[in-house]
Design an enzyme around this catalytic site. Structure first.
Site, mmCIF file in Angstrom:
data_model
loop_
_atom_site.group_PDB
_atom_site.id
_atom_site.type_symbol
_atom_site.label_atom_id
_atom_site.label_comp_id
_atom_site.label_asym_id
_atom_site.label_seq_id
_atom_site.Cartn_x
_atom_site.Cartn_y
_atom_site.Cartn_z
ATOM 1 C CE LYS A 22 41.369 34.701 28.914
ATOM 2 N NZ LYS A 22 40.592 35.858 28.415
ATOM 3 C CG ASN A 23 44.708 37.428 27.974
ATOM 4 O OD1 ASN A 23 43.524 37.183 27.774
ATOM 5 N ND2 ASN A 23 45.150 37.851 29.148
ATOM 6 N NE ARG A 94 37.016 45.406 27.349
ATOM 7 C CZ ARG A 94 36.319 46.463 26.946
ATOM 8 N NH1 ARG A 94 35.031 46.522 27.140
ATOM 9 N NH2 ARG A 94 36.918 47.458 26.328
ATOM 10 C CB CYS A 118 35.271 40.236 33.055
ATOM 11 S SG CYS A 118 35.511 38.462 32.983
ATOM 12 N NE ARG A 123 37.989 45.059 30.971
ATOM 13 C CZ ARG A 123 38.111 43.742 30.864
ATOM 14 N NH1 ARG A 123 39.282 43.226 30.593
ATOM 15 N NH2 ARG A 123 37.091 42.947 31.028
ATOM 16 N N PRO A 124 37.313 51.283 28.175
ATOM 17 C CG PRO A 124 37.804 53.567 28.206
ATOM 18 C CD PRO A 124 37.787 52.347 29.074
ATOM 19 C CB VAL A 125 37.136 50.404 22.356
ATOM 20 C CG1 VAL A 125 36.706 49.103 23.001
ATOM 21 C CG2 VAL A 125 35.928 51.187 21.855
ATOM 22 C CG ASP A 126 39.313 56.012 24.865
ATOM 23 O OD1 ASP A 126 39.376 54.913 25.448
ATOM 24 O OD2 ASP A 126 39.829 57.045 25.325
ATOM 25 C CG LEU A 127 43.650 54.582 24.789
ATOM 26 C CD1 LEU A 127 44.698 54.020 25.730
ATOM 27 C CD2 LEU A 127 44.018 56.003 24.380
ATOM 28 C CG ASP A 308 44.528 39.166 33.854
ATOM 29 O OD1 ASP A 308 43.631 39.923 34.270
ATOM 30 O OD2 ASP A 308 44.695 38.927 32.647
ATOM 31 C CB ILE A 330 45.444 47.350 35.793
ATOM 32 C CG1 ILE A 330 46.934 47.146 36.100
ATOM 33 C CG2 ILE A 330 45.175 47.205 34.299
ATOM 34 C CD1 ILE A 330 47.854 48.138 35.424
ATOM 35 N NE ARG A 400 35.195 35.179 29.161
ATOM 36 C CZ ARG A 400 35.794 36.257 29.665
ATOM 37 N NH1 ARG A 400 35.599 36.602 30.916
ATOM 38 N NH2 ARG A 400 36.588 36.990 28.929
#
Length: 421
Positions: A22-23, A94, A118, A123-127, A308, A330, A400
């Site tokens: 999936k990923n 995400r 989820c 889990r910010p998107v700043d990076l 996971d 994590i 999912r």
């Protein structure tokens, strides 16, 4: 919403085919935005997240065709006519943020809603944004949307991730393939899904060195062409089904399984008294004795123990001999399955990012609620070894990330059924 009912039914035996990752597929699909030629993905998993990504890409003007019962995805981005990824789609997953880098690299502009998914941590998107800024992108956050622009095109740059981020590495890697000059990404993620993405991009004409290491070097090219690429085996689905005979006995062969995808996980199973054997068609798993031994687990970026698989491992350790300690390093808030396992008779003490699990002889079936994707399947595993019926609600999380879970487990002797509501 559907429910799944699992009845403890003893040892399992047989074969389980493992789907494409999936990923990996969710990362490969946006790569089509980098080229006006077709991208064909084989061994695609049939999951709701894949449908969500298809819907998002179609909203941008991508042609998406699902072939061979969903196992082949034919993608074509020759007529992208919209550069805005809207909230009503992005909020569901995400991975939607992964359209940002490709859109920006090829079209010089993108507007992408901040994503959802989820609830297992911030889990910010700043990076993602900082890595793209290192290539000359200009970012503006307004009303929940990222407005990104690079009027003269992206330019090669150097970026060191302050900590390993799989998604940010993927976004930056895709964007860098069309940037002018050389881009170096340091402390990059090393996951098999990133190696798979790099190999697909290389088939499309990208110049990438260092895949599988913490330093990626990308020499930008003027354009990418089409390609056909098989999605790598899903190491998380693989590890999940490997734990089924570990928790309730028997022996299962995982078709398509590869040890190198989850080496640290296999090492931990060996420590717990679970044999993993390479076969001609994959991996075979069985317990050495009637009970699993307690082990300590700490999650880590690849090649460490996958976050996971933490919830699934906890389910197994609930009936292990002795006391186990699990450290989640994590994501915060990733022990939400613990209270549900406690409802089934497990002895678990959670303190911050650490969970202490004291094994009990037998779990008991109970009504439980899935809180996220991996938590949902951990409750199903627990139900396989529990006395009586376990009724898992909110299984849309499960859909999912796991295709046909009832059929796969039923085929090896589990008593499991889906009840529509």
């Amino acid at each position: 919403m559907d429910k799944i009912v699992v009845t403890g039914n003893g040892a399992l035996s047989g074969q389980v085919p493992i789907a494409g990752a999936k990923n990996a597929c969710l990362t490969l699909m946006p790569a089509t935005l980098l080229s006006d030629e077709p991208l064909t993905l084989t061994n695609a998993p049939r999951l709701s997240d894949i449908k969500t990504m298809s819907t998002l890409l179609q909203s941008l003007g991508v042609e998406v065709s699902s072939l061979q019962d969903g196992k082949v995805l034919a993608l074509a981005s020759h007529d992208v006519n919209n550069l805005t990824a809207h909230y009503d789609i992005v909020r569901k997953m995400r991975a939607s943020i992964l359209v940002l880098g490709p859109l920006l690299a090829r079209h010089g502009h993108a507007v992408v809603s901040l994503p959802g998914g989820c609830a297992i941590g911030a889990r910010p998107v700043d990076l993602h944004l900082k890595a793209l800024e290192a290539m000359g992108a200009e970012m503006d956050l307004r009303e929940g949307y990222v407005h990104a622009s690079a009027p003269g095109g992206l330019k090669g740059g150097r970026f060191t991730f302050p900590f390993v981020s799989v998604g940010a590495t993927e976004n930056a890697l895709m964007a860098a393939t069309l940037a002018k000059g050389t881009t170096v990404l340091e402390n990059a993620a090393r996951e098999p899904e990133i190696v798979d993405l790099a190999r697909c991009l290389q088939k499309m004409g990208a110049q990438i060195d260092g895949e599988g290491t913490s330093t990626l070097t990308i020499q930008g090219v003027d354009r990418l062409h089409g390609a056909t690429h098989p999605v790598v085996t899903d190491r998380i689905e693989l590890g999940t089904y490997m734990l089924a005979p570990a928790i309730c006995g028997g022996e299962i062969e995982l078709l398509g399984g590869r040890r190198e995808l989850i080496g640290a996980f296999c090492d931990k199973l060996d420590e717990a008294g679970i044999d993993v054997t390479d076969t001609e068609n994959g991996l075979s798993v069985k317990r050495r004795s009637n009970a699993v031994h307690a082990v300590d687990v700490a999650t880590a970026p690849f090649p460490g123990f996958p976050t996971d698989l933490q919830a699934q491992m906890m389910a197994v350790l609930c009936t292990a001999e002795g006391e186990s300690v699990l450290e989640e390093k994590i994501f915060e808030n990733r022990f939400m399955h613990a209270p549900e396992l406690i409802r089934m008779g497990a002895q678990i003490d959670v303190q911050g990012g650490t969970a202490k699990v004291t094994g009990v002889p037998r779990l008991k079936g109970a009504p439980v609620m899935a809180t996220d994707l991996r938590a949902s399947v951990s409750l199903i595993l627990a139900g396989l070894a529990a006395e009586g019926d376990t009724v898992v609600s909110r299984v849309y999380h499960l859909d999912r990330g796991y295709e046909h879970v009832e059929e796969k487990l039923s085929a090896v002797g589990a008593k499991i059924e889906r009840i529509p509501e």
